[in-house]
Design a protein around this motif. Structure first.
Motif, PDB file in Angstrom:
ATOM      1  N   THR A  99       0.850  -1.197   0.000  1.00  0.00           N
ATOM      2  CA  THR A  99       0.000   0.000   0.000  1.00  0.00           C
ATOM      3  C   THR A  99       0.882   1.242   0.000  1.00  0.00           C
ATOM      4  N   ARG A 110      -5.079   9.990  -1.715  1.00  0.00           N
ATOM      5  CA  ARG A 110      -5.656   8.822  -2.360  1.00  0.00           C
ATOM      6  C   ARG A 110      -4.682   7.666  -2.172  1.00  0.00           C
ATOM      7  N   HIS A 111      -5.225   6.484  -1.965  1.00  0.00           N
ATOM      8  CA  HIS A 111      -4.381   5.330  -1.678  1.00  0.00           C
ATOM      9  C   HIS A 111      -4.423   4.300  -2.801  1.00  0.00           C
ATOM     10  N   ASP A 131      -9.103   2.313  -4.426  1.00  0.00           N
ATOM     11  CA  ASP A 131      -9.566   3.132  -3.306  1.00  0.00           C
ATOM     12  C   ASP A 131     -10.923   3.764  -3.624  1.00  0.00           C
ATOM     13  N   SER A 133     -12.853   4.926  -0.893  1.00  0.00           N
ATOM     14  CA  SER A 133     -13.256   5.516   0.391  1.00  0.00           C
ATOM     15  C   SER A 133     -13.923   6.882   0.233  1.00  0.00           C
ATOM     16  N   TRP A 148     -12.385  -0.841  -2.243  1.00  0.00           N
ATOM     17  CA  TRP A 148     -11.530  -0.927  -1.055  1.00  0.00           C
ATOM     18  C   TRP A 148     -11.553   0.376  -0.270  1.00  0.00           C
ATOM     19  N   TYR A 149     -11.540   0.260   1.078  1.00  0.00           N
ATOM     20  CA  TYR A 149     -11.397   1.452   1.911  1.00  0.00           C
ATOM     21  C   TYR A 149      -9.905   1.757   1.998  1.00  0.00           C
ATOM     22  N   GLY A 150      -9.443   2.692   1.180  1.00  0.00           N
ATOM     23  CA  GLY A 150      -8.012   2.942   1.017  1.00  0.00           C
ATOM     24  C   GLY A 150      -7.313   3.458   2.261  1.00  0.00           C
ATOM     25  N   CYS A 151      -6.147   2.897   2.545  1.00  0.00           N
ATOM     26  CA  CYS A 151      -5.310   3.332   3.671  1.00  0.00           C
ATOM     27  C   CYS A 151      -3.943   2.682   3.530  1.00  0.00           C
ATOM     28  N   ASP A 173      -4.798   6.533   7.570  1.00  0.00           N
ATOM     29  CA  ASP A 173      -5.169   7.410   6.462  1.00  0.00           C
ATOM     30  C   ASP A 173      -4.905   8.845   6.891  1.00  0.00           C
TER      31      ASP A 173
END
Length: 322
Positions: A99, A110-111, A131, A133, A148-151, A173
């Motif tokens: 990641t 943004r991830h 991502d 989110s 996906w919940y980006g982190c 995040d």
């Protein structure tokens, strides 16, 4: 005698198998070359000139990473020089997660990421992470790699229950100019496909009952710092209890730690919420988490400090003073 011979053959076979599962000389040379390219691109993603420069570096990084991973047994190559890319492994090493974050000039992030599976034949099996989110109307959802919940993941805690593996992911995040977030969620695999989230965070033991959550998120003041991680000594997830500086808890950017701690205890295949972890004050270094200092200008994009990291740093400082 025959028994000893069989054991010897098995040990030799295991050794040969382990050796065979490493990249060969040509693949290793290719991986080292790609690593140099990826190292420079990752630096440009983190500190490139302007939004356009960082975006271009990110756009180039993704296909270069895929080409690198197409080398046979690339899973065994650790990419240690990629300091601004987080690479996390579970205990069983069945997969690893890459990641990284792209910061925009407006202070938003943004991830990006990918899950690489550890395949027996060394071929590439990769799940790109997209991502979503910023577009989730409901963040408490169960999702796949395309939503996906980006982190940035900084830890994975593995649990086994009823013939299934559960991987608890801990993420960070940087979010926006006013607040940041820490996230804990479950990763499972269904029919070989990754599933993020699920009703694994329960509050049935609380004095005031609340519904289970598919994903647990703490959003808090940008300049503050909190702890959210698995604590090995306590065998539980421990995190800071948050309060609003301005008595406006609905405004997440006002939330800070009050030096009290909550947690989750693994119970019957779920993380059960514990309202108060420590009933008495515990001396520094005796098991309780401590706040992490956050210098925004020197923040780590890949490895937010754990409690152990902070305690080790403090111990080192104390040794130097003596």
């Amino acid at each position: 005698m025959v028994k000893k011979l069989v054991i010897s053959i098995l040990l030799i076979s295991a050794g040969l198998s382990a050796t065979a599962q490493q990249p060969d000389a040509a693949s290793r040379a290719s991986l080292l070359k790609y690593q140099d390219t990826l190292q420079q691109l990752s630096k440009d993603i983190f500190a490139g000139r302007g939004d356009e420069g960082r975006q271009q570096a990110c756009d180039a990084f993704i296909p270069a990473l895929v080409r690198a991973l197409k080398n046979k047994y690339s899973f065994k190559f650790r990419f240690d020089s990629l300091k601004t890319v987080s690479i996390q492994y579970p205990k069983d090493s069945t997969f690893r997660i890459f990641t990284w974050a792209l910061e925009h000039e407006n202070g938003f992030y943004r991830h990006f990421g990918a899950i690489q599976m550890n395949t027996p034949d060394g071929s590439l099996k990769l799940f790109p992470l997209f991502d979503a989110s910023d577009y989730m109307a409901n963040t408490d959802t169960i999702a796949d790699n395309k939503y996906w919940y980006g982190c940035l993941y900084y830890n994975i805690e593995q649990r086994h229950y009823f013939n299934q593996e559960f991987y608890t992911l801990f993420g960070w995040d940087a979010n926006n100019p006013r607040s940041q977030k820490k996230i804990v969620e479950m990763l499972t695999f269904k029919n070989g496909q990754p599933v993020f989230g699920g009703p694994y965070f329960t509050f049935t033991a609380d004095s005031v009952k609340k519904p289970s959550r598919n994903r647990f998120i703490l959003e808090y003041k940008k300049e503050s710092s909190i702890s959210l991680n698995y604590n090995k000594d306590a065998d539980m997830i421990i995190f800071d209890h948050l309060v609003s500086e301005s008595n406006e808890p609905e405004k997440k950017f006002t939330l800070v730690s009050d030096m009290d701690y909550e947690g989750f205890k693994w119970t019957a295949g779920k993380w059960l919420h514990v309202e108060k972890v420590f009933n008495d004050a515990i001396p520094l270094g005796k098991g309780a988490p401590v706040p992490q200092p956050l210098d925004v200008k020197k923040k780590s994009m890949t490895n937010p400090k754990s409690v152990d990291d902070y305690l080790n740093e403090q111990g080192a400082k104390g040794t130097k003073k003596q």
